[in-house]
Write a protein that holds these residues in place. Structure first.
Motif, PDB file in Angstrom:
ATOM      1  N   SER A  21       0.872  -1.171   0.000  1.00 38.78           N
ATOM      2  CA  SER A  21       0.000   0.000   0.000  1.00 38.78           C
ATOM      3  C   SER A  21       0.907   1.220   0.000  1.00 38.78           C
ATOM      4  CB  SER A  21      -0.940   0.009   1.212  1.00 38.78           C
ATOM      5  OG  SER A  21      -0.202   0.019   2.419  1.00 38.78           O
ATOM      6  N   ASP A  27      -0.341  10.968   6.410  1.00 43.97           N
ATOM      7  CA  ASP A  27      -1.357   9.917   6.588  1.00 43.97           C
ATOM      8  C   ASP A  27      -0.792   8.645   7.207  1.00 43.97           C
ATOM      9  OD1 ASP A  27      -3.227  11.592   5.435  1.00 43.97           O
ATOM     10  OD2 ASP A  27      -2.950  10.747   3.415  1.00 43.97           O
ATOM     11  N   ASP A  30      -2.386   6.950  10.599  1.00 45.45           N
ATOM     12  CA  ASP A  30      -3.683   6.298  10.366  1.00 45.45           C
ATOM     13  C   ASP A  30      -3.525   5.070   9.487  1.00 45.45           C
ATOM     14  OD1 ASP A  30      -5.033   8.171  11.909  1.00 45.45           O
ATOM     15  OD2 ASP A  30      -5.578   9.410  10.178  1.00 45.45           O
ATOM     16  N   HIS A  31      -2.652   5.160   8.507  1.00 47.33           N
ATOM     17  CA  HIS A  31      -2.429   4.041   7.590  1.00 47.33           C
ATOM     18  C   HIS A  31      -1.837   2.847   8.337  1.00 47.33           C
ATOM     19  CE1 HIS A  31      -2.132   2.473   3.516  1.00 47.33           C
ATOM     20  NE2 HIS A  31      -1.025   1.890   3.937  1.00 47.33           N
ATOM     21  N   ALA A  33      -2.045   2.224  11.487  1.00 44.71           N
ATOM     22  CA  ALA A  33      -3.072   1.706  12.407  1.00 44.71           C
ATOM     23  C   ALA A  33      -4.007   0.729  11.691  1.00 44.71           C
ATOM     24  CB  ALA A  33      -3.856   2.858  13.017  1.00 44.71           C
ATOM     25  N   ARG A  34      -4.254   0.951  10.410  1.00 42.25           N
ATOM     26  CA  ARG A  34      -5.158   0.068   9.656  1.00 42.25           C
ATOM     27  C   ARG A  34      -4.495  -1.255   9.255  1.00 42.25           C
ATOM     28  NH1 ARG A  34      -6.664   5.011   7.273  1.00 42.25           N
ATOM     29  NH2 ARG A  34      -5.354   4.610   5.459  1.00 42.25           N
ATOM     30  N   VAL A  35      -3.184  -1.284   9.087  1.00 40.35           N
ATOM     31  CA  VAL A  35      -2.550  -2.499   8.561  1.00 40.35           C
ATOM     32  C   VAL A  35      -1.914  -3.378   9.643  1.00 40.35           C
ATOM     33  CG1 VAL A  35      -2.178  -1.510   6.275  1.00 40.35           C
ATOM     34  CG2 VAL A  35      -0.355  -1.361   7.990  1.00 40.35           C
ATOM     35  N   ASP A  37      -1.833  -5.666  13.215  1.00 40.19           N
ATOM     36  CA  ASP A  37      -2.623  -6.460  14.139  1.00 40.19           C
ATOM     37  C   ASP A  37      -2.020  -6.211  15.511  1.00 40.19           C
ATOM     38  OD1 ASP A  37      -4.075  -7.598  12.011  1.00 40.19           O
ATOM     39  OD2 ASP A  37      -2.542  -9.155  11.746  1.00 40.19           O
ATOM     40  N   GLU A  38      -2.820  -5.817  16.466  1.00 36.14           N
ATOM     41  CA  GLU A  38      -2.318  -5.526  17.817  1.00 36.14           C
ATOM     42  C   GLU A  38      -2.238  -6.805  18.645  1.00 36.14           C
ATOM     43  OE1 GLU A  38      -4.116  -2.180  19.804  1.00 36.14           O
ATOM     44  OE2 GLU A  38      -4.660  -1.305  17.883  1.00 36.14           O
ATOM     45  N   THR A  55       0.384   5.960  17.060  1.00 33.96           N
ATOM     46  CA  THR A  55      -0.339   4.709  16.827  1.00 33.96           C
ATOM     47  C   THR A  55      -0.251   3.825  18.071  1.00 33.96           C
ATOM     48  OG1 THR A  55       1.565   3.445  16.037  1.00 33.96           O
ATOM     49  CG2 THR A  55       0.400   4.801  14.403  1.00 33.96           C
ATOM     50  N   HIS A 162       3.751  -6.941   4.889  1.00 34.81           N
ATOM     51  CA  HIS A 162       3.065  -5.845   4.206  1.00 34.81           C
ATOM     52  C   HIS A 162       4.069  -4.708   4.066  1.00 34.81           C
ATOM     53  CE1 HIS A 162      -0.421  -3.445   2.955  1.00 34.81           C
ATOM     54  NE2 HIS A 162       0.265  -2.435   3.485  1.00 34.81           N
TER      55      HIS A 162
END
Length: 169
Positions: A21, A27, A30-31, A33-35, A37-38, A55, A162
């Protein structure tokens, strides 16, 4: 990096089952945070200072938090589009273990640090080695080994990778 180099990197990574991505530096929190896994651990991103602090990524992990992390976030010093290879720093900031122990690795690379082929990467390494930075880990795809016969993924490193390309750095 031109659009052809970026496309070449994306295609090489996708052929290795690596998702990709892109995001701007603004950004990036936020980016990321979306990709992830915690729980997630990480090493600071030199080209986007403070991005991970906004984050849920723990940038000062303990051995216990590293062992329990589901994601490790690291910078990539550079990438080689030809092979989809990432150059992960190996410094006291802990990039190497953060990239290897959690089952998911999120590597963040500045677009300006993507080289089309090995020639550009070797030129950069020669300069860095001359300046005394002489430790780097090359990672191409998910961890895989066939030492014992059948191909097994995730034995020596992450099962999932990723790559985030920061477009304005």
């Amino acid at each position: 990096m031109g659009s052809q180099t970026r496309q070449r990197l994306t295609e090489a990574l996708e052929s290795l089952a690596v998702t990709t991505s892109s995001a701007t530096a603004a950004d990036l929190p936020d980016h990321v945070a979306r990709v992830i896994d915690e729980p997630a651990v990480g090493a600071p991103l030199p080209f986007a200072p403070g991005a991970l602090e906004a984050t849920a990524v723990d940038t000062d992990p303990t051995p216990d938090s590293l062992a329990s992390a589901r994601t490790g976030v690291t910078p990539a010093r550079f990438a080689i589009a030809e092979y989809g290879t990432l150059a992960i720093p190996s410094t006291s900031a802990g990039e190497e273990p953060v990239s290897l122990y959690p089952p998911k690795h999120v590597a963040v690379v500045a677009e300006s640090d993507v080289y089309d082929d090995l020639g550009g990467a070797f030129d950069r390494l020669a300069g860095e080695f001359a300046d005394g930075t002489d430790s780097v880990v090359f990672a191409t795809g998910v961890s895989a080994t066939a030492d014992m016969g059948e191909l097994v993924e995730g034995v020596h490193g992450p099962r999932e990778v990723h790559v985030v390309v920061v477009t304005d750095r």
